[in-house]
Scaffold this motif. Structure first.
Motif: not given
Length: 234
Positions: A49-53
């Motif tokens: 969703a956010s492309y966070g790691l």
């Protein structure tokens, strides 16, 4: 004298031989299934969703790289038990050897759901297997939760993927009224009650996060009326 050249096409690969001065031509086509498959390469794993790691158990993730799957997208399917399949388009995604439910697969991107087995592990290793060939293990850290909100254009930023109280899509041209209800779509909630089952659609059981959930809108706390699995989805 013979002259031979190699070729590769959508139909397969092989060699074409022309013999002079007899003017005869031999065409040998090797079916694609017999061609060696290059080892997939995993370059990153992110929140879908956010492309966070940050990665949590039960979270939808995107795996990025090369040679991860077919050139045409292969999507989600259900197995004979009604569970989301762990194979699509000749691809499997493995977390410490455990196959994950697959949302879609493509040569440069695969979308999968992190198995719940790794909830107590601080890290895991991701491998993509395509036509029986596995990538090298790619290490990632596992968090208890890693929330990310889905967005309209799937970029991880900008307008959220939000429904207004009347189930119409929220936007600048169609804003939510003060005091009304909106629906947000997210992933990365971590462990649930009842415990999450890998690949089980949210049909008769709607698990809720064990972790506390709060929502701020415009910097002000909102009243959370429901937080849990989206009915009919994973």
């Amino acid at each position: 004298f013979p002259y031979t050249t190699l070729f590769r096409s959508a139909a397969g690969a092989g060699s074409l031989t022309a013999v002079f001065p007899a003017n005869s031509i031999t065409l040998l086509v090797i079916p694609p299934a017999t061609l060696p498959v290059a080892k997939p390469v995993v370059q990153a794993v992110t929140n879908a969703a956010s492309y966070g790691l940050a990665i949590a158990p039960g979270q939808m993730v995107d795996i990025w790289g090369s040679g991860l799957g077919p050139t045409a997208v292969a999507g989600l399917t259900l197995d004979a038990n009604g569970m989301v399949s762990t194979a699509a388009g000749g691809v499997r995604v493995l977390f410490d050897g455990v196959p994950a439910p697959l949302v879609f697969v493509l040569a440069t991107q695969c979308s999968a759901v992190v198995p719940y087995f790794g909830a107590s592990n601080p890290s895991t290793h991701v491998q993509v297997e395509y036509q029986g060939v596995r990538s090298d293990p790619f290490p990632i850290t596992v968090s208890a939760t890693a929330p990310g909100l889905f967005t309209r254009d799937a970029s991880g930023a900008g307008q959220g993927s939000i429904l207004n109280q009347d189930n119409n899509v929220n936007s600048a041209a169609n804003p939510a009224s003060r005091g009304s209800v909106v629906i947000l779509w997210a992933t990365g909630e971590g462990l649930t009650d009842p415990p999450g089952v890998d690949g089980r659609p949210a049909v008769d059981v709607l698990p809720k996060p064990l972790a506390a959930v709060s929502v701020d809108i415009g910097g002000l706390p909102a009243t959370v009326q429901y937080i849990g699995a989206a009915p009919g989805f994973m």
